[in-house]
Design a protein around this motif. Structure first.
Motif, PDB file in Angstrom:
ATOM      1  N   ASP A  21      -1.092   1.554  -8.901  1.00  0.00           N
ATOM      2  CA  ASP A  21      -2.098   1.602  -7.873  1.00  0.00           C
ATOM      3  C   ASP A  21      -3.185   2.580  -7.973  1.00  0.00           C
ATOM      4  N   VAL A  22      -2.819   3.743  -8.376  1.00  0.00           N
ATOM      5  CA  VAL A  22      -3.803   4.806  -8.486  1.00  0.00           C
ATOM      6  C   VAL A  22      -4.510   4.749  -9.803  1.00  0.00           C
ATOM      7  N   ASP A  25      -7.521   2.158  -8.986  1.00  0.00           N
ATOM      8  CA  ASP A  25      -8.354   2.726  -8.170  1.00  0.00           C
ATOM      9  C   ASP A  25      -9.242   3.680  -8.827  1.00  0.00           C
ATOM     10  N   ARG A 103      -9.051   8.069  -0.241  1.00  0.00           N
ATOM     11  CA  ARG A 103      -7.318   7.858  -0.203  1.00  0.00           C
ATOM     12  C   ARG A 103      -6.597   8.825   0.649  1.00  0.00           C
ATOM     13  N   SER A 108      -3.070   7.700   1.241  1.00  0.00           N
ATOM     14  CA  SER A 108      -2.647   7.298  -0.308  1.00  0.00           C
ATOM     15  C   SER A 108      -2.694   8.609  -1.196  1.00  0.00           C
ATOM     16  N   GLN A 109      -2.377   8.204  -2.244  1.00  0.00           N
ATOM     17  CA  GLN A 109      -2.064   9.512  -3.129  1.00  0.00           C
ATOM     18  C   GLN A 109      -3.337   9.900  -3.488  1.00  0.00           C
ATOM     19  N   ASP A 259       0.858  10.732   4.183  1.00  0.00           N
ATOM     20  CA  ASP A 259       0.596  10.454   2.679  1.00  0.00           C
ATOM     21  C   ASP A 259       2.173  10.656   2.231  1.00  0.00           C
ATOM     22  N   ALA A 261       2.676  10.233  -1.095  1.00  0.00           N
ATOM     23  CA  ALA A 261       2.921  10.640  -2.391  1.00  0.00           C
ATOM     24  C   ALA A 261       3.523  12.088  -2.649  1.00  0.00           C
TER      25      ALA A 261
END
Length: 299
Positions: A21-22, A25, A103, A108-109, A259, A261
């Motif tokens: 995912d990261v 992105d 993010r 998100s991370q 988050d 992460a």
């Protein structure tokens, strides 16, 4: 003079922070700056700090490092390259910041970078990064390297340089770690003080309530007493009233973000004002010498 450099971006993330995912992105976010690839590397130590790196590969058909390059037009070419590099660095820095902001807002991370490698053949400039999102003035650091090269301080067959030197970076990280430790100790002390103050306030409320109850019992009054009501109003909300029951905690922080992460310490943590004066220069024979880039003196 018109110049046409090209830029290729390569990111290598600590394996503990790498995921599909990261990576996707990052590729999407940085694509407008230049072609981007994302990979990963094993951490130097499983419990050690994370270390993420961005490599910026600059390519141009004409040489520009020495004034005599390209038939004596090296200085003019460098002026164009320097301006182009400053603009590209600004775009990369802005994208780093926008990437993490969007993010984080989505829970998100996020990704921070601890080193940028500026590959400008035949030289490679490794530059440590400060905490946060952004790059230093890459064109100025590269320009300082070029000036020392033209002055004959750095030999033309050198392979590259690390900014700052390993010893300087280690010393600056030690200072940063001390500052972080002191800040954490201050925060913990402040939390203890607030907890103690809250406990004292609770004792006062309890005492006031007890006094009110005693007075009511003696007078036979039906009213509960103002002091008791005031303190009761500060009690934790009951779950049946829509509040949180004591002992529960929401995953979102104070700013409402979530988050999931993992939180991993980074090599750049606490570095807020890096001093790039001292360098490690990699010579053609593989040896490394430390140089004061301000005075031009070898150490």
């Amino acid at each position: 003079m018109t110049i046409h450099p090209s830029l290729i971006e390569k990111v290598s993330l600590d394996a503990r922070e790498f995921n599909a995912d990261v990576a996707a992105d990052i590729k999407r976010s940085f694509a407008y700056v230049g072609p981007m690839t994302v990979g990963s590397h094993k951490p130097t130590a499983v419990d050690g700090p994370a270390y993420n790196e961005m490599r910026l590969i600059v390519r141009m058909g004409k040489p520009y490092w020495r004034d005599e390059d390209a038939g004596g037009t090296g200085a003019e070419l460098w002026a164009g390259v320097s301006s182009w590099l400053a603009a590209k660095a600004y775009k990369v820095s802005s994208t780093m910041s926008n990437f993490n902001t969007s993010r984080a807002e989505a829970g998100s991370q996020t990704v921070c970078y601890d080193r940028v490698e500026l590959d400008m053949k035949p030289y490679v400039l490794g530059i440590a990064l400060e905490e946060g999102d952004g790059l230093p003035a890459l064109n100025e650091l590269a320009g300082r390297f070029r000036a020392l090269l033209n002055a004959g301080v750095i030999p033309s067959d050198a392979a590259g340089v690390e900014m700052p030197s390993a010893a300087s970076l280690e010393a600056q990280r030690a200072v940063a770690a001390q500052v972080l430790a002191e800040r954490q100790a201050e925060n913990e002390a402040s939390a203890r003080e607030e907890g103690a103050a809250g406990g004292a306030e609770g004792s006062i409320c309890a005492s006031a309530a007890a006094d009110a109850d005693d007075a009511e019992a003696a007078l036979g009054a039906a009213d509960d007493g103002g002091a008791h009501d005031a303190c009761a109003g500060e009690a934790a909300p009951d779950a049946s009233d829509g509040g949180e029951a004591p002992g529960t905690c929401d995953a979102a922080g104070a700013d409402g973000r979530r988050d999931s992460a993992p939180t991993i310490a980074h090599a750049s943590d606490g570095l807020t004002a890096l001093d790039y004066a001292l360098w490690d220069v990699r010579l053609a024979d593989g040896s490394v010498r430390s140089l004061d880039s301000v005075t031009g003196m070898w150490l």
